[in-house]
Write an enzyme that holds these catalytic residues in place. Structure first.
Site: not given
Length: 325
Positions: A18, A22, A147, A151, A176, A190, A198
């Site tokens: 949480g 997302v 990963y 999933k 994405n 991400h 950056k």
């Protein structure tokens, strides 16, 4: 009889993960956009409260909140380069987290679970666009196979819980995702968020912006609040066990370098942009079809990328001290 009673009582929703990208977006939609219906209880769980790799901690948190519905976002994640280094670690931790959450949900009679998969689960060698029926058609990209396989197993488990127990546990596959509260770390954030950080740093230091890779890979980017609004629709309305891709259309897929220019604009960066082609690009494209989503929601409007990038950059600048960097 049980069923009609559980339908009638207001939902108690537990959102794992949480505090992530997302999760925070769902919290915003629930609390600021009227996404919470009368009588509902929403709990946003962070890893500080429970380590879901541990079965006892998972059971304790379900005991405490007694959810009727679960949105399962929690995962052990990192950027491309961290995944390449620690595939086994990502495989084992995510298998454990997912099994603990799904099995505990089943044991406690949770009505519906919506888990979050990732577009990295798609087969590496495939035809495009990819749709929901193609998830298991060949191995995922080698860079984060641990990963990705963990999933994919959520989809298999969902099928199993339905086949053996009639449980309505399903999953969504966002492409994405980017937005406020993302991980903006250079190394394992991400792609868009790492680039925002950056660019922010390059502007501050007056140095060129170093972009890893050639900038040519293409991606479909989706703003976190759009994902959150769709998650609520899936929780309330979507009845399939089979997963559904949450994405902008194929025509919205664009090269990383275009997104870099939007970020430079949003942060008013006027310096030089250098693409470091000695760094790996990952997959060149992962074009996903949102035809299934469009069959259900033909009129859903996505936030335009330049607008979402501007909102996310503004959030990052204004919340630099609390952002994950």
């Amino acid at each position: 009889m049980m069923d009609s009673q559980t339908k009638a009582e207001p939902m108690r929703v537990l959102v794992t993960g949480g505090s992530g990208l997302v999760g925070k977006a769902i919290e915003h939609v629930v609390k600021q956009e009227g996404g919470c219906l009368e009588g509902e209880q929403w709990t946003f769980l962070s890893s500080k409260e429970a380590n879901l790799v541990d079965l006892q901690q998972t059971r304790a948190v379900f005991e405490k909140y007694r959810p009727t519905h679960v949105i399962h976002l929690a995962a052990k994640v990192g950027g491309l380069y961290l995944h390449m280094k620690e595939n086994l670690h990502f495989l084992r931790d995510n298998l454990r987290i997912n099994d603990n959450v799904l099995q505990t949900s089943h044991e406690r009679g949770v009505t519906k679970v919506v888990s979050c998969l990732s577009s990295c689960i798609f087969p590496d060698k495939t035809t495009y666009p990819i749709d929901e029926s193609m998830i298991h058609n060949g191995p995922p990209h080698d860079s984060n196979f641990g990963y990705s396989h963990a999933k994919r197993m959520i989809d298999i488990q969902n099928r199993g819980y339905f086949a053996q127990h009639g449980r309505h546990y399903t999953a969504v596959i966002p492409t994405n995702v980017y937005g406020p509260y993302d991980n903006f770390n250079f190394e394992n954030g991400h792609v868009l968020s790492a680039l925002m950080h950056k660019t922010y740093a390059a502007k501050k230091e007056g140095t060129p912006l170093q972009v890893w890779g050639s900038g040519t890979p293409r991606r479909q980017f989706i703003y976190s609040l759009d994902v959150a609004r769709l998650f609520l629709w899936v929780l309330r309305e979507y009845d399939e066990i089979d997963p559904i891709i949450l994405s902008v259309g194929e025509e919205e897929e664009l090269p990383i370098k275009d997104a870099v220019e939007m970020i430079a604009d949003a942060l008013d960066f006027k310096g030089q942009i250098v693409f470091d082609t000695s760094k790996s690009d990952g997959q060149m494209k992962k074009t996903a079809s949102n035809a299934k989503l469009r069959r259900y929601l033909p009129d859903f409007t996505f936030t335009p990328l330049s607008e979402g990038i501007k909102k996310t950059c503004d959030w990052f600048v204004n919340n630099y001290d609390i952002a994950r960097t």
